[in-house]
Design an enzyme around this catalytic site. Sequence first.
Site, mmCIF file in Angstrom:
data_model
loop_
_atom_site.group_PDB
_atom_site.id
_atom_site.type_symbol
_atom_site.label_atom_id
_atom_site.label_comp_id
_atom_site.label_asym_id
_atom_site.label_seq_id
_atom_site.Cartn_x
_atom_site.Cartn_y
_atom_site.Cartn_z
ATOM 1 C CG ASN A 159 -0.421 -0.057 2.433
ATOM 2 O OD1 ASN A 159 0.746 -0.429 2.778
ATOM 3 N ND2 ASN A 159 -1.152 0.318 3.562
ATOM 4 C CB SER A 185 4.712 -10.449 -4.716
ATOM 5 O OG SER A 185 5.590 -11.167 -3.987
ATOM 6 C CD GLU A 257 4.637 0.606 12.775
ATOM 7 O OE1 GLU A 257 3.319 0.726 13.229
ATOM 8 O OE2 GLU A 257 5.514 1.250 13.229
ATOM 9 C CB CYS A 291 -2.174 0.370 8.572
ATOM 10 S SG CYS A 291 -0.805 1.312 8.327
ATOM 11 C CD GLU A 463 8.247 1.304 10.873
ATOM 12 O OE1 GLU A 463 9.114 0.429 10.388
ATOM 13 O OE2 GLU A 463 7.395 1.680 10.218
HETATM 14 P P1 ADP Z 1 -1.373 -7.160 2.909
HETATM 15 O O1 ADP Z 1 -2.635 -7.115 3.480
HETATM 16 O O2 ADP Z 1 -0.528 -5.735 3.228
HETATM 17 O O3 ADP Z 1 -1.101 -7.826 1.678
HETATM 18 P P2 ADP Z 1 0.133 -8.974 4.169
HETATM 19 O O4 ADP Z 1 0.474 -9.237 5.657
HETATM 20 O O5 ADP Z 1 -0.428 -10.292 3.441
HETATM 21 O O6 ADP Z 1 -0.470 -7.664 4.019
HETATM 22 O O7 ADP Z 1 1.561 -8.578 3.339
HETATM 23 C C1 ADP Z 1 2.655 -7.893 3.614
HETATM 24 C C2 ADP Z 1 3.970 -8.410 3.655
HETATM 25 O O8 ADP Z 1 4.047 -9.921 3.975
HETATM 26 C C3 ADP Z 1 4.100 -8.734 1.800
HETATM 27 O O9 ADP Z 1 5.351 -8.545 1.380
HETATM 28 C C4 ADP Z 1 3.908 -10.147 1.914
HETATM 29 O O10 ADP Z 1 4.357 -11.025 0.726
HETATM 30 C C5 ADP Z 1 4.295 -10.726 2.991
HETATM 31 N N1 ADP Z 1 4.012 -12.031 3.562
HETATM 32 C C6 ADP Z 1 2.679 -12.530 3.398
HETATM 33 N N2 ADP Z 1 2.905 -13.701 4.030
HETATM 34 C C7 ADP Z 1 3.902 -14.029 4.339
HETATM 35 C C8 ADP Z 1 4.543 -15.095 5.092
HETATM 36 N N3 ADP Z 1 3.889 -16.057 5.501
HETATM 37 N N4 ADP Z 1 5.978 -14.998 5.546
HETATM 38 C C9 ADP Z 1 6.448 -13.910 5.347
HETATM 39 N N5 ADP Z 1 5.951 -12.889 4.600
HETATM 40 C C10 ADP Z 1 4.703 -12.806 4.245
#
Ligand code: ADP
Length: 483
Positions: A159, A185, A257, A291, A463
């Site tokens: 975001n 990603s 965060e 957020c 932060e």
């Molecule tokens: P959002 O709702 O912002 O997509 P996420 O928590 O799903 O929030 O993703 C935030 C970050 O955490 C992204 O970089 C995502 O790729 C990463 N992420 C998601 N799942 C995992 C995991 N199991 N382990 C490590 N990183 C993760």
Amino acid sequence: TALQLKDPSLWRHQACIDGAWIDADDGATIVVTNPSDGSGLGTVPRMGATETSRAIAAAHAAGGDWRRRTGKERAAILRRWYELMLQNQEDLAALMTAEQGKPLAESRGEIGYAASFIEWFAEEAKRVYGDTIPGHAPDKRIVVIKQPIGVCAAITPWNFPAAMITRKAGPALAAGCTMVLKPASQTPFSALALCLLAERAGVPKGVLSCVTGSAAAIGGELTSNPLVRKLSFTGSTEVGKVLLEQCAGTVKKTSMELGGNAPFIVFDDADLDAAVKGALVSKFRNAGQTCVCTNRFLVQDGVYDAFARKLAKAAAEMQVGDGAASGTVIGPLIDAGALEKVEEHVADARRRGARVLVGGERLGGNFYAPTVLADAKPEMRIFKEETFGPVAPLFRFHTEAEAVALANDTNFGLAAYFYGRDIARVWRVAEGLEFGMVGINEGLISTEVAPFGGVKESGLGREGSKYGIDDYLELKYLCMGGM
Ligand code: ADP
């Protein structure tokens, strides 16, 4: 794609490990799309644990030289990084809008905001002061020094594809830590462009690596490798809890965060026009995908109808469209999953009696109409869960105590907002809200000079500000005896 950059070399399609731009070991890639029309923008490497472990080893190897430099030397490099970000603001903004969808004006604003953390922590790099403590015995002297934690990992969301990186890399590098970054990603191009500018600014190889690819595989390595001493994560509470558990195995320090469920209280004595203005920016910025976005409007009985009318009118006037088109104030949601969640929350609210004053429908593709819902009730999902979309539910309350209780009735505790004039009540409510940040007659509170962070399940650590660098420093106590 039609994306034209003044400096096309900023658009990297490889990851950066130990100063080298490389593909995944097995050549695998991820496709990055434009959320506005679903078109493919290009690919980045789909890396996993092996590449991550190399990046960590490189960060460890680079750490000795980096921490031994003076704060002033690190500050000079960070300062150049800040300047390069501003010099390339237009390109970085165009790249961000293409992969994230937010309106160009917001992307430009985010690049400025992102750069501000690098500027701020460049300045702070020179001010990591220790302490002397009067000894507890006549022959003893006590000194406290602050040292960099070591190798840090950062996992960042889509975001704010730039600012969530600089808010971590800025203080880490200023303190003398090194960092391995895993960007979301959906938005890796912004991250890779920032890393290229860091390299051009003189950040030595290995000090900042960026690994793109599988979240679970990269995250698994970052949280289990003993060389990593700290993880800083911004993202959902759900993933944050998984990462906290994973970090327990090697007792890493963490900054988290996480999600919010921000209340926005409007009291009877509020300046209603100011409240509507604050409501718009706190609710609809980034299409509601921040957020600190307001999730719940709590409006006092006496001004409920007037506030609802004014907010609905303003929401109806917001222009929805491609973030790169002029006049757009609301872009697409990040993907189909985000849109479905918004639809489910609105459907649930309607089923339980909410009235749609404006919006309430998808507009094709990933676009959702700015929406205002009246007669929202605490039993609705929208009261308990973060919607992360352009939906403003209005809950009615009668007394101050009721408003504060409703506001605090959540496991989250990131941002809260309220509008009112009575000075005694302003203090009472500000102190009574269980949130890390409170906007008082203000809907936009993010700035590099103030501490950003939450309480309860919204996270750990702060932060930005003079406090932000502490998250990357260890205290060491020296006791000198035998005087
Ligand atoms: P959002 O709702 O912002 O997509 P996420 O928590 O799903 O929030 O993703 C935030 C970050 O955490 C992204 O970089 C995502 O790729 C990463 N992420 C998601 N799942 C995992 C995991 N199991 N382990 C490590 N990183 C993760």
